[in-house]
Design a protein around this motif. Structure first.
Motif, PDB file in Angstrom:
ATOM      1  N   MET A  62       0.840  -1.207   0.062  1.00 44.70           N
ATOM      2  CA  MET A  62      -0.031  -0.102  -0.056  1.00 44.70           C
ATOM      3  C   MET A  62       0.777   1.263   0.045  1.00 44.70           C
ATOM      4  SD  MET A  62      -3.207  -0.950  -0.331  1.00 44.70           S
ATOM      5  CE  MET A  62      -2.662  -2.223  -1.198  1.00 44.70           C
ATOM      6  N   VAL A 123      -3.776  -1.967   5.908  1.00 43.70           N
ATOM      7  CA  VAL A 123      -3.782  -1.385   4.425  1.00 43.70           C
ATOM      8  C   VAL A 123      -4.852   0.057   4.625  1.00 43.70           C
ATOM      9  CG1 VAL A 123      -5.502  -1.649   2.573  1.00 43.70           C
ATOM     10  CG2 VAL A 123      -4.378  -3.644   3.472  1.00 43.70           C
ATOM     11  N   GLY A 127      -2.652   2.958   3.176  1.00 44.84           N
ATOM     12  CA  GLY A 127      -3.216   3.283   1.862  1.00 44.84           C
ATOM     13  C   GLY A 127      -4.066   4.558   1.966  1.00 44.84           C
TER      14      GLY A 127
END
Length: 202
Positions: A62, A123, A127
């Protein structure tokens, strides 16, 4: 000419991350590290030396993705041309929508989030949240320079991202074909940047 140790390490890192995209995209979060190592052409121990866990590996994936998407915000001239930087950033976000490998990872992570919440958290942090933070930081600098007037940087970053992505992200996650051409995506990026600059004009 032989590569120095640092170059070899970078090459292995990229090979592992590329392999992880392929293997996890095909087999899901439960894919064994051995399969990733085999795809990368390295030993399982090498993968663990680089990334101690599946969560760390996915976080690195990510982070690499976010670095590529947010590059326009850091490029030379971005501060002098905030509108152009925002348009380039918007185009970069939209390009990920049409990249099958990019979204295959997100799909499998969403599917496996219930069984692996630690990976899902990694994530989200590495991200979407990190991308928003970088955009918010860019908006803060622009406000300090007097080219924008933003009071809540995080909120404005969220507004811009939502305006750009619209339903395109959901269509991609659902494996539906894009309803826009490349030229139309360019138009969305340009229009979003122009409207955002007008909305937050000093």
């Amino acid at each position: 000419m032989p590569r120095v140790a640092g170059q070899i390490d970078v090459a292995k890192t990229e090979a592992i991350l590329d392999a992880a995209v392929e293997v996890i995209g095909q087999r899901g979060l439960g894919a064994p590290m051995e399969a990733i190592a085999r795809q990368a052409g390295v030993s399982k121990q090498t993968v663990y030396n680089h990334y101690g866990s599946k969560a760390e590996l996915v976080r690195a994936l990510m982070a690499r993705r976010v670095a590529a998407i947010t590059a326009p915000l850091r490029e030379s001239g971005a501060i002098d041309n905030p509108g152009e930087a925002l348009e380039a950033y918007a185009r970069s976000m939209l390009e990920t929508v049409t990249t099958t490998k990019s979204y295959s990872i997100l799909r499998v992570i969403i599917q496996g989030a219930g069984e692996m919440p630690d990976v899902a958290q990694e994530v989200f942090e590495a991200g979407p949240r990190q991308a928003r933070r970088q955009l918010a930081a860019f908006l803060e600098v622009e406000t300090q320079l007097g080219r924008l007037k933003v009071e809540d940087f995080d909120q404005a970053a969220e507004f811009f991202s939502g305006m750009v992505m619209g339903h395109s992200q959901l269509r991609s996650l659902l494996r539906l074909p894009s309803d826009k051409t490349a030229a139309e995506f360019d138009g969305v990026a340009r229009e979003a940047a122009q409207r955002f600059m007008r909305a937050y004009a000093p």
